[in-house]
Design a protein around this motif. Structure first.
Motif, PDB file in Angstrom:
ATOM      1  N   ALA A   1       1.399 -12.280  19.824  1.00  0.00           N
ATOM      2  CA  ALA A   1       2.130 -11.199  20.476  1.00  0.00           C
ATOM      3  C   ALA A   1       3.041 -10.546  19.450  1.00  0.00           C
ATOM      4  O   ALA A   1       3.091 -10.929  18.294  1.00  0.00           O
ATOM      5  CB  ALA A   1       2.933 -11.750  21.648  1.00  0.00           C
ATOM      6  N   GLY A   2       3.789  -9.573  19.903  1.00  0.00           N
ATOM      7  CA  GLY A   2       4.715  -8.916  18.998  1.00  0.00           C
ATOM      8  C   GLY A   2       4.737  -7.428  19.214  1.00  0.00           C
ATOM      9  O   GLY A   2       4.164  -6.906  20.180  1.00  0.00           O
ATOM     10  N   CYS A   3       5.386  -6.726  18.304  1.00  0.00           N
ATOM     11  CA  CYS A   3       5.536  -5.276  18.406  1.00  0.00           C
ATOM     12  C   CYS A   3       4.649  -4.582  17.377  1.00  0.00           C
ATOM     13  O   CYS A   3       4.090  -5.217  16.483  1.00  0.00           O
ATOM     14  CB  CYS A   3       7.006  -4.902  18.198  1.00  0.00           C
ATOM     15  SG  CYS A   3       7.772  -5.690  16.755  1.00  0.00           S
ATOM     16  N   ILE A   4       4.534  -3.263  17.530  1.00  0.00           N
ATOM     17  CA  ILE A   4       3.782  -2.463  16.567  1.00  0.00           C
ATOM     18  C   ILE A   4       4.692  -2.161  15.379  1.00  0.00           C
ATOM     19  O   ILE A   4       5.783  -1.619  15.541  1.00  0.00           O
ATOM     20  CB  ILE A   4       3.297  -1.145  17.198  1.00  0.00           C
ATOM     21  CG1 ILE A   4       2.429  -1.434  18.428  1.00  0.00           C
ATOM     22  CG2 ILE A   4       2.533  -0.319  16.180  1.00  0.00           C
ATOM     23  CD1 ILE A   4       1.131  -2.119  18.122  1.00  0.00           C
ATOM     24  N   LEU A   5       4.222  -2.500  14.195  1.00  0.00           N
ATOM     25  CA  LEU A   5       5.030  -2.343  12.989  1.00  0.00           C
ATOM     26  C   LEU A   5       4.439  -1.238  12.117  1.00  0.00           C
ATOM     27  O   LEU A   5       3.260  -1.277  11.758  1.00  0.00           O
ATOM     28  CB  LEU A   5       5.069  -3.654  12.204  1.00  0.00           C
ATOM     29  CG  LEU A   5       5.842  -3.656  10.886  1.00  0.00           C
ATOM     30  CD1 LEU A   5       7.323  -3.365  11.124  1.00  0.00           C
ATOM     31  CD2 LEU A   5       5.666  -4.999  10.173  1.00  0.00           C
ATOM     32  N   ILE A   6       5.271  -0.242  11.795  1.00  0.00           N
ATOM     33  CA  ILE A   6       4.839   0.813  10.872  1.00  0.00           C
ATOM     34  C   ILE A   6       4.905   0.258   9.450  1.00  0.00           C
ATOM     35  O   ILE A   6       5.934  -0.272   9.026  1.00  0.00           O
ATOM     36  CB  ILE A   6       5.716   2.068  10.987  1.00  0.00           C
ATOM     37  CG1 ILE A   6       5.700   2.592  12.424  1.00  0.00           C
ATOM     38  CG2 ILE A   6       5.240   3.145  10.024  1.00  0.00           C
ATOM     39  CD1 ILE A   6       4.333   2.963  12.951  1.00  0.00           C
ATOM     40  N   VAL A   7       3.807   0.394   8.718  1.00  0.00           N
ATOM     41  CA  VAL A   7       3.717  -0.158   7.366  1.00  0.00           C
ATOM     42  C   VAL A   7       3.520   0.975   6.359  1.00  0.00           C
ATOM     43  O   VAL A   7       2.592   1.778   6.488  1.00  0.00           O
ATOM     44  CB  VAL A   7       2.545  -1.154   7.245  1.00  0.00           C
ATOM     45  CG1 VAL A   7       2.469  -1.717   5.823  1.00  0.00           C
ATOM     46  CG2 VAL A   7       2.703  -2.283   8.262  1.00  0.00           C
ATOM     47  N   ASP A   8       4.419   1.033   5.390  1.00  0.00           N
ATOM     48  CA  ASP A   8       4.240   1.927   4.246  1.00  0.00           C
ATOM     49  C   ASP A   8       3.369   1.164   3.258  1.00  0.00           C
ATOM     50  O   ASP A   8       3.836   0.285   2.537  1.00  0.00           O
ATOM     51  CB  ASP A   8       5.590   2.283   3.629  1.00  0.00           C
ATOM     52  CG  ASP A   8       5.466   3.271   2.470  1.00  0.00           C
ATOM     53  OD1 ASP A   8       4.354   3.413   1.919  1.00  0.00           O
ATOM     54  OD2 ASP A   8       6.482   3.894   2.121  1.00  0.00           O
ATOM     55  N   ARG A   9       2.075   1.510   3.230  1.00  0.00           N
ATOM     56  CA  ARG A   9       1.108   0.730   2.468  1.00  0.00           C
ATOM     57  C   ARG A   9       1.126   1.049   0.986  1.00  0.00           C
ATOM     58  O   ARG A   9       0.556   0.297   0.187  1.00  0.00           O
ATOM     59  CB  ARG A   9      -0.289   0.944   3.047  1.00  0.00           C
ATOM     60  CG  ARG A   9      -0.423   0.443   4.484  1.00  0.00           C
ATOM     61  CD  ARG A   9      -1.763   0.837   5.077  1.00  0.00           C
ATOM     62  NE  ARG A   9      -2.860   0.350   4.251  1.00  0.00           N
ATOM     63  CZ  ARG A   9      -4.091   0.865   4.282  1.00  0.00           C
ATOM     64  NH1 ARG A   9      -4.365   1.885   5.080  1.00  0.00           N
ATOM     65  NH2 ARG A   9      -5.033   0.369   3.510  1.00  0.00           N
ATOM     66  N   GLY A  10       1.726   2.167   0.604  1.00  0.00           N
ATOM     67  CA  GLY A  10       1.826   2.458  -0.814  1.00  0.00           C
ATOM     68  C   GLY A  10       1.342   3.842  -1.191  1.00  0.00           C
ATOM     69  O   GLY A  10       1.157   4.720  -0.343  1.00  0.00           O
ATOM     70  N   TRP A  11       1.100   4.013  -2.484  1.00  0.00           N
ATOM     71  CA  TRP A  11       0.887   5.319  -3.116  1.00  0.00           C
ATOM     72  C   TRP A  11      -0.587   5.658  -3.236  1.00  0.00           C
ATOM     73  O   TRP A  11      -1.426   4.800  -3.538  1.00  0.00           O
ATOM     74  CB  TRP A  11       1.523   5.302  -4.495  1.00  0.00           C
ATOM     75  CG  TRP A  11       1.387   6.553  -5.302  1.00  0.00           C
ATOM     76  CD1 TRP A  11       2.248   7.604  -5.362  1.00  0.00           C
ATOM     77  CD2 TRP A  11       0.319   6.874  -6.220  1.00  0.00           C
ATOM     78  NE1 TRP A  11       1.793   8.562  -6.243  1.00  0.00           N
ATOM     79  CE2 TRP A  11       0.610   8.137  -6.776  1.00  0.00           C
ATOM     80  CE3 TRP A  11      -0.851   6.217  -6.597  1.00  0.00           C
ATOM     81  CZ2 TRP A  11      -0.221   8.759  -7.711  1.00  0.00           C
ATOM     82  CZ3 TRP A  11      -1.689   6.823  -7.518  1.00  0.00           C
ATOM     83  CH2 TRP A  11      -1.373   8.080  -8.061  1.00  0.00           C
ATOM     84  N   VAL A  12      -0.891   6.942  -2.999  1.00  0.00           N
ATOM     85  CA  VAL A  12      -2.209   7.501  -3.297  1.00  0.00           C
ATOM     86  C   VAL A  12      -1.995   8.809  -4.066  1.00  0.00           C
ATOM     87  O   VAL A  12      -0.928   9.415  -3.977  1.00  0.00           O
ATOM     88  CB  VAL A  12      -3.028   7.765  -2.012  1.00  0.00           C
ATOM     89  CG1 VAL A  12      -3.378   6.465  -1.311  1.00  0.00           C
ATOM     90  CG2 VAL A  12      -2.294   8.715  -1.074  1.00  0.00           C
ATOM     91  N   PRO A  13      -3.009   9.276  -4.828  1.00  0.00           N
ATOM     92  CA  PRO A  13      -2.848  10.524  -5.580  1.00  0.00           C
ATOM     93  C   PRO A  13      -2.512  11.709  -4.683  1.00  0.00           C
ATOM     94  O   PRO A  13      -2.811  11.714  -3.486  1.00  0.00           O
ATOM     95  CB  PRO A  13      -4.211  10.695  -6.258  1.00  0.00           C
ATOM     96  CG  PRO A  13      -4.753   9.315  -6.368  1.00  0.00           C
ATOM     97  CD  PRO A  13      -4.277   8.600  -5.138  1.00  0.00           C
ATOM     98  N   TYR A  14      -1.916  12.711  -5.296  1.00  0.00           N
ATOM     99  CA  TYR A  14      -1.384  13.856  -4.560  1.00  0.00           C
ATOM    100  C   TYR A  14      -2.438  14.578  -3.739  1.00  0.00           C
ATOM    101  O   TYR A  14      -2.151  15.079  -2.649  1.00  0.00           O
ATOM    102  CB  TYR A  14      -0.732  14.835  -5.549  1.00  0.00           C
ATOM    103  CG  TYR A  14       0.026  15.955  -4.877  1.00  0.00           C
ATOM    104  CD1 TYR A  14       1.264  15.717  -4.296  1.00  0.00           C
ATOM    105  CD2 TYR A  14      -0.505  17.237  -4.827  1.00  0.00           C
ATOM    106  CE1 TYR A  14       1.966  16.730  -3.678  1.00  0.00           C
ATOM    107  CE2 TYR A  14       0.190  18.259  -4.213  1.00  0.00           C
ATOM    108  CZ  TYR A  14       1.424  18.011  -3.632  1.00  0.00           C
ATOM    109  OH  TYR A  14       2.096  19.026  -3.013  1.00  0.00           O
ATOM    110  N   GLU A  15      -3.680  14.653  -4.251  1.00  0.00           N
ATOM    111  CA  GLU A  15      -4.716  15.396  -3.532  1.00  0.00           C
ATOM    112  C   GLU A  15      -5.153  14.696  -2.244  1.00  0.00           C
ATOM    113  O   GLU A  15      -5.797  15.307  -1.388  1.00  0.00           O
ATOM    114  CB  GLU A  15      -5.926  15.628  -4.439  1.00  0.00           C
ATOM    115  CG  GLU A  15      -6.572  14.369  -4.979  1.00  0.00           C
ATOM    116  CD  GLU A  15      -5.970  13.919  -6.302  1.00  0.00           C
ATOM    117  OE1 GLU A  15      -6.591  13.080  -6.968  1.00  0.00           O
ATOM    118  OE2 GLU A  15      -4.875  14.425  -6.647  1.00  0.00           O
ATOM    119  N   MET A  16      -4.818  13.435  -2.101  1.00  0.00           N
ATOM    120  CA  MET A  16      -5.153  12.704  -0.877  1.00  0.00           C
ATOM    121  C   MET A  16      -4.020  12.913   0.128  1.00  0.00           C
ATOM    122  O   MET A  16      -3.143  12.069   0.309  1.00  0.00           O
ATOM    123  CB  MET A  16      -5.352  11.215  -1.172  1.00  0.00           C
ATOM    124  CG  MET A  16      -6.482  10.929  -2.126  1.00  0.00           C
ATOM    125  SD  MET A  16      -6.700   9.157  -2.444  1.00  0.00           S
ATOM    126  CE  MET A  16      -8.021   9.186  -3.652  1.00  0.00           C
TER     127      MET A  16
END
Length: 263
Positions: A126-141
């Motif tokens: 169980a638990g809550c929905i967690l927003i995850v900042d997964r990291g960096w991608v190139p600018y065009e993405m």
């Protein structure tokens, strides 16, 4: 035996300090010096606050990691959980992926990828929905979902919980769903998750298992805990105060010499 009027000599020479020009100049020098000294002490106060903040973060990161259940069942102020380590298992919500734009890594422009992490159902978690900042991608993405950042199945993630921040700029698609944010605004993202229970703050990802086959997104190092520039700024303000007073005294000394009867 002294010369007549010898005692009145300094007073007469320095009488120019009572003229409006020199009175205003003296007052201005004093005001500038006082303001600079006050700003110097203000920077020292900022330095103390920064060091206290760093000590708090260091202490919280040293505590045992939290789970999604811990985040969901916490009854105290949400701020007590911030900057704690989190260890969770779940599944990334790819359809509700959001781009956090304008983030560089190693001096390369790019964006970050944000995904809601739903608790792992395979183990009945169980638990809550967690927003995850997964990291960096190139600018065009810059359009979600980023194909190279796709991941299927459950993942184990670790990271540090950071506070949500209201976004100044929110970009939506034609159907009204959020595609791009200027900051990690958990409340904005929650608005399109059908009333799901949200964890406080968001996770700054440190590790993910299994890792991304493509190598994207690239996890971003945590912000470095430093004292910042406050001490150097304080020294600069104190130096400015000395310059204001010292410079004015130099002008007075110069004028005094020019006004001496024997000059």
């Amino acid at each position: 035996m002294s010369l007549p009027g010898a005692r009145d000599y300094p007073r007469g020479v320095l009488r120019f300090l009572l003229t409006p020009k020199w009175l205003i100049g003296t007052l201005l020098a004093i005001v500038v010096a006082v303001v600079c000294v006050r700003l110097g002490f203000w920077q020292l106060d900022r330095l103390d606050e920064k060091r206290t903040y760093n000590e708090t973060l260091t202490a919280r990161r040293a505590e045992p990691p939290l789970s999604l259940v811990d985040l969901a069942e916490h009854e105290g102020p949400p701020g007590e959980l911030l900057y704690r380590r989190v260890q969770a298992q779940g599944t990334f919500d790819i359809p509700d992926e959001v781009i956090l734009y304008g983030r560089s890594l190693d001096e390369q422009p790019g964006n970050h990828v944000l995904n809601p992490l739903a608790p792992a159902r395979s183990v009945g978690q169980a638990g809550c929905i967690l927003i995850v900042d997964r990291g960096w991608v190139p600018y065009e993405m810059d359009t979600p979902p980023v194909e190279e950042a796709g991941v299927a199945g459950e993942v184990d993630v670790t990271g540090v919980l950071f506070p949500s921040a209201p976004a100044d700029n929110v970009i939506r698609s034609a159907d009204g769903r959020i595609t791009t944010l200027s900051s990690v605004d958990v409340d904005e993202i929650a608005g399109q998750l059908n009333g799901a229970e949200m964890c406080p703050g968001y996770l700054w990802l440190r590790t993910q298992s299994p890792q991304q086959a493509s190598g994207l997104p690239r996890p971003v190092p945590l912000p470095e805990l430093t004292d910042g520039p406050h001490l150097s700024y304080a020294i600069q303000w104190f130096v400015f105060a000395l310059i204001a007073v010292g410079g004015w005294l130099v002008l007075i000394r110069k004028e005094f010499r020019e006004r001496r009867p024997d000059a």
